[in-house]
Design an enzyme around this catalytic site. Structure first.
Site, short mmCIF file in Angstrom:
data_model
loop_
_atom_site.label_atom_id
_atom_site.label_comp_id
_atom_site.label_asym_id
_atom_site.label_seq_id
_atom_site.Cartn_x
_atom_site.Cartn_y
_atom_site.Cartn_z
N ARG A 145 43.94 33.58 48.31
CA ARG A 145 44.46 34.52 47.31
C ARG A 145 45.84 34.01 46.88
O ARG A 145 46.67 33.71 47.73
CB ARG A 145 44.55 35.95 47.87
N ASP A 195 53.63 42.45 46.04
CA ASP A 195 52.98 41.24 46.56
C ASP A 195 53.88 40.02 46.48
O ASP A 195 53.72 39.09 47.26
CB ASP A 195 51.69 40.97 45.79
N GLN A 249 41.38 51.01 45.89
CA GLN A 249 42.13 51.04 47.16
C GLN A 249 42.79 52.41 47.39
O GLN A 249 42.98 52.81 48.53
CB GLN A 249 43.21 49.95 47.17
N ASN A 259 52.57 43.43 41.64
CA ASN A 259 51.89 44.38 42.54
C ASN A 259 50.58 44.79 41.87
O ASN A 259 50.28 44.38 40.74
CB ASN A 259 52.79 45.60 42.82
N LYS A 260 49.82 45.59 42.56
CA LYS A 260 48.49 46.00 42.07
C LYS A 260 48.54 46.41 40.60
O LYS A 260 49.43 47.11 40.16
CB LYS A 260 47.99 47.17 42.93
N ARG A 298 43.18 43.16 53.28
CA ARG A 298 43.94 42.99 52.03
C ARG A 298 45.26 43.73 52.19
O ARG A 298 45.49 44.42 53.19
CB ARG A 298 43.15 43.43 50.78
N GLY A 299 46.12 43.58 51.16
CA GLY A 299 47.49 44.06 51.29
C GLY A 299 48.33 42.88 51.75
O GLY A 299 47.96 42.19 52.71
N ALA A 300 49.46 42.65 51.05
CA ALA A 300 50.20 41.40 51.25
C ALA A 300 50.56 41.10 52.71
O ALA A 300 50.24 40.03 53.22
CB ALA A 300 51.45 41.42 50.36
#
Ligand code: MRU
Length: 341
Positions: free
Chosen positions: A87, A232, A191, A242-243, A46-48
């Site tokens: 995603r 993201d 995270q 973003n998150k 995960r993570g863009a």
């Protein structure tokens, strides 16, 4: 040696299963694109930027091992379509798939696998180089003895290596500038608590973990000198996803006059979107909120709402730190200018 959360080995993609951190370091050897798609959907990777890199390697796997009845090119097209549905928010995924797709179209069937593997490796190496540059540019913006607040995981785990916002932290630490990193635990899937804390501990970088909503008091006490977050998808006017929780930090930073930096490579910008309104925000399973990692907090029958990201307006962003330079407002002009160079 730089830590890489994923890499190609012989005929497979090897990646660290992030759902099992920090409890165990379990490396997966993925041999099919379907396995990579599952790993993206379930947050094993995960993570863009890391999602984009994993998807690029997945297309190389599709060319290497087509399912019966399909040519390698047909398999790559099939994989491309399916991976695009894993995603929705991080634009790096679509950017990488399109870049790989262009290579697939340009080569003969017999050259497909080596061409796709080289392109995936190029995407990976370019991401690391971008992060190292971003680290330098971002660290230059910070004062000595800086106390930084961050959210989610934007480190080596979320990228090809080094990291974006956490890459700036890493570089600032090496330069002797960093006093403290405050890490929001990042509910619901933690995270910050699981992954950022794992990375910072490995390197001896000083940090404190906090419950997400303790951030307000931290600002009030004057303990935050800068906020560093990842992104993201960034629209042309500087609005970005973003998150979930990032928007709250941006509002707090604005209220307290603290600089708020969004740190991301150029592959995280989506110039086709004039503003953030059109950014698709992923909603994830309710179970992530109700019973993270099998621990049920809420009474049976409780319903939850679980947006994985939120939207921060560009007007709350002091600057974007990218490998192409530090971008300041007015973003509707400066973002397209910086990215065309
Ligand atoms: O749901 P995740 O863990 O993939 O979300 C990650 C983030 O929101 C990161 O801040 C973003 O992808 C940038 S990572 C360098």
């Amino acid at each position: 040696m730089m830590f890489r959360p994923l890499f190609w080995e012989e005929d497979k993609l090897v990646l660290l299963d992030q759902t099992r951190l920090p409890w165990e370091e379990h490396w997966l050897g993925l041999r099919t694109w379907e396995e990579v798609a599952e790993a993206i959907r379930s947050l094993r990777v995960r993570g863009a930027p890391a999602i984009g890199i994993a998807a690029a390697y997945a297309l190389a796997l599709a060319a290497l091992r087509p399912n019966p009845g399909r040519t390698p090119k047909e398999e790559v097209r099939e994989a491309q379509e399916a991976l695009a549905k894993t995603r929705p928010t991080a634009v790096n995924l679509f950017w990488a798939l399109e870049r790989m797709g262009r290579v697939a179209q340009a080569v003969k069937e017999s050259e497909l696998f080596p061409a796709l593997l080289s392109e995936a490796q190029r995407i990976h190496e370019e991401d690391i180089a971008a992060n190292l540059r971003i680290g330098e540019l971002g660290a230059d913006l910070l004062p000595k003895n800086v106390r930084v607040l961050t959210i989610c995981n934007t480190g080596a785990l979320a990228t090809g290596g080094h990291g974006t916002a956490l890459g700036v932290v890493r570089t600032a630490f090496v330069q002797g500038k960093l006093k403290m990193v405050y890490v929001c635990e990042t509910r619901p899937v933690l995270q910050g608590a699981r992954l950022t804390a794992w990375e910072l501990r490995r390197e001896g970088i000083p940090f404190r973990l906090l419950a997400d909503f303790a951030a307000g008091l931290l600002f009030r006490k004057g303990e935050v000198d800068a906020v560093l977050v990842g992104a993201d998808r960034i629209a042309r006017n500087g609005d970005f996803a973003n998150k979930v929780g990032t928007y709250v930090l941006a509002v707090l930073a604005h209220r307290h006059g603290v600089p708020f930096y969004a740190v991301a490579p150029s592959s995280s910008f989506d110039l086709s979107l004039p503003s953030g309104e059109a950014i698709p925000i992923e909603e994830r399973p309710e179970e992530e909120v109700l019973a993270p990692y099998g621990c049920r907090f809420a009474p049976e029958g409780t319903r939850a709402w679980n947006p994985a990201f939120d939207l921060t307006p560009g007007e709350l962003v002091s600057a974007f730190v990218t490998e192409k330079g530090v971008i300041r407002p007015p973003y509707a002009r400066t973002i397209p200018e910086a990215l065309s160079g």
